[in-house]
Design a protein around this motif. Structure first.
Motif: not given
Ligand code: KG4
Ligand code: ZN
Length: 341
Positions: A171-178, A182-191, A222-227
């Motif tokens: 989910a972290f990786d997918k949200v980051a991509r949307e 950049s990959y890997p998504g977890g650290p990017s979302v955290q930042k 899905t809620a994040v992607i729809n948003y």
């Protein structure tokens, strides 16, 4: 100089995009832990490309092995047993490490120990905390797993909860991509989340499933992607830090709530975090805050032992070796992409 009583395990890990070989003394002391990561290669494609990952493992493994022995200042003759991740993971990647380990074990006559990758993530904590012993509850949060496990002894574990759909790391990786990160998504979302506020209410995943220890991440994803799609369609401005902070808060809240529920209801005093997502600082902080309220201790590995590495595989191998478990004939070990905990 190796003391005769010391047990040296050589660990090999190649389940995803890290080629790693390590030497561990007596299950807890890291003599070397060489990790060749392919993150920069896969970043270009926004995620791991399995075919490219396995080719790179083939190119890297000899050098990583030599370097691990050199840094540990040992020869293969000093090693008592070879431990290798045989699953779960990408099949093409696993094949490289498993075949290397099989050939090494066969040609040297050393015992070969098969290690479940998740068992390895749990053992990363034994390296980090010399005082840590079962029983405890372990929360496993990685790219492929979201699970709660009751660790009764080093060898006995019982799965008490798992994801009904996506893994938290996925989910972290997918949200980051949307979000265009950049990959890997977890650290990017955290930042991004560090400069955002958790003001967007995507879903409340706990509403329906509060009574069991299972998890669900596809609704939130899905809620994040729809948003994001809605905002883009309407040409409205998107505050990416707020999106990331709101997603992270909700994602973390679910695993923290369920973990606390498990330790309380089952009467445990320790909660142990394992897997790549346990590097998440918000998760660590929230878990510590909630655990403190009920007198539970929280353990997690240093960042370097959270993501994939061979030291944790060697440590898990050690506990199997001393119990004479999981020792396999090197001629018949087969890598498996999907294995149960
Ligand atoms: O354990 P791991 O290295 O590989 C698997 O066994 O899956 O975990 C990788 C996962 C990825 O989804 C990555 O985005 C996530 O761990 N991850 C994080 C953080 N660091 C890595 N997720 C959230 N916050 C982080 N700081
Ligand atoms: Zn992993």
């Amino acid at each position: 100089m190796k003391n005769k009583k010391d047990i040296y395990i050589l660990g090999i890990e190649s389940s995803c995009d890290e080629t790693s070989v390590a030497v561990i003394k007596n299950g807890k002391e890291v003599l070397s832990n060489v990790i060749n990561t392919q993150i920069d290669i896969h970043k270009l494609y926004g995620g791991v490309v399995p075919e490219i990952a396995s080719r790179n493992h083939v190119m890297n493994i000899d050098g990583v092995y030599e370097e691990a022995l050199k840094r540990a200042n040992v020869t293969i003759g000093d090693i008592d047993a070879i431990a290798v991740t045989y699953g779960a993971g990408l099949l093409g990647s696993l094949i490289v490490g498993v075949n290397f380990a099989k050939a090494l074990a066969y040609s040297t006559g050393k015992p070969l120990i098969k290690v479940n990758h998740i068992e390895g993530h749990i053992a990363g904590n034994y390296i980090a905390h010399s005082d840590l012993e079962p029983p405890f509850i372990c929360l496993i949060v990685s790219g492929g797993h979201t699970a709660l496990v009751e660790m009764k002894t080093y060898m006995e574990r019982k799965l008490i909860g798992t994801t009904t759909d996506d893994a938290i790391g996925e989910a972290f990786d997918k949200v980051a991509r949307e979000c265009g990160l950049s990959y890997p998504g977890g650290p990017s979302v955290q930042k991004q989340a560090e400069s955002g506020k958790a003001v967007i209410k995507f879903t409340n995943m706990l509403k329906e499933k509060i009574t069991d220890y299972n998890f669900s991440y596809s609704g939130l994803k899905t809620a994040v992607i729809n948003y994001l799609h809605n905002k883009r369609q309407k040409n409205e401005e998107i505050n990416i830090p707020d999106v990331c902070a709101s997603f992270q808060d909700e994602a973390v809240m679910q695993v923290v709530t369920k973990s606390m529920q498990a330790v309380r209801q089952l009467g445990f005093k320790k909660i142990v975090l394992a897997g790549g997502v346990s590097a998440n600082l918000h998760l660590r902080k929230r878990m510590e805050e909630e655990a403190q309220k009920i007198g539970v201790s929280v353990y997690y590995p240093p960042i370097s032992l959270c993501t994939d590495n061979a030291a944790m595989i060697a440590s898990a191998g050690y506990y199997n070796y001393i119990e004479n478990k999981s020792i396999v004939d090197p001629r018949v070990l087969v890598p498996t992409s999907n294995i149960a905990l």
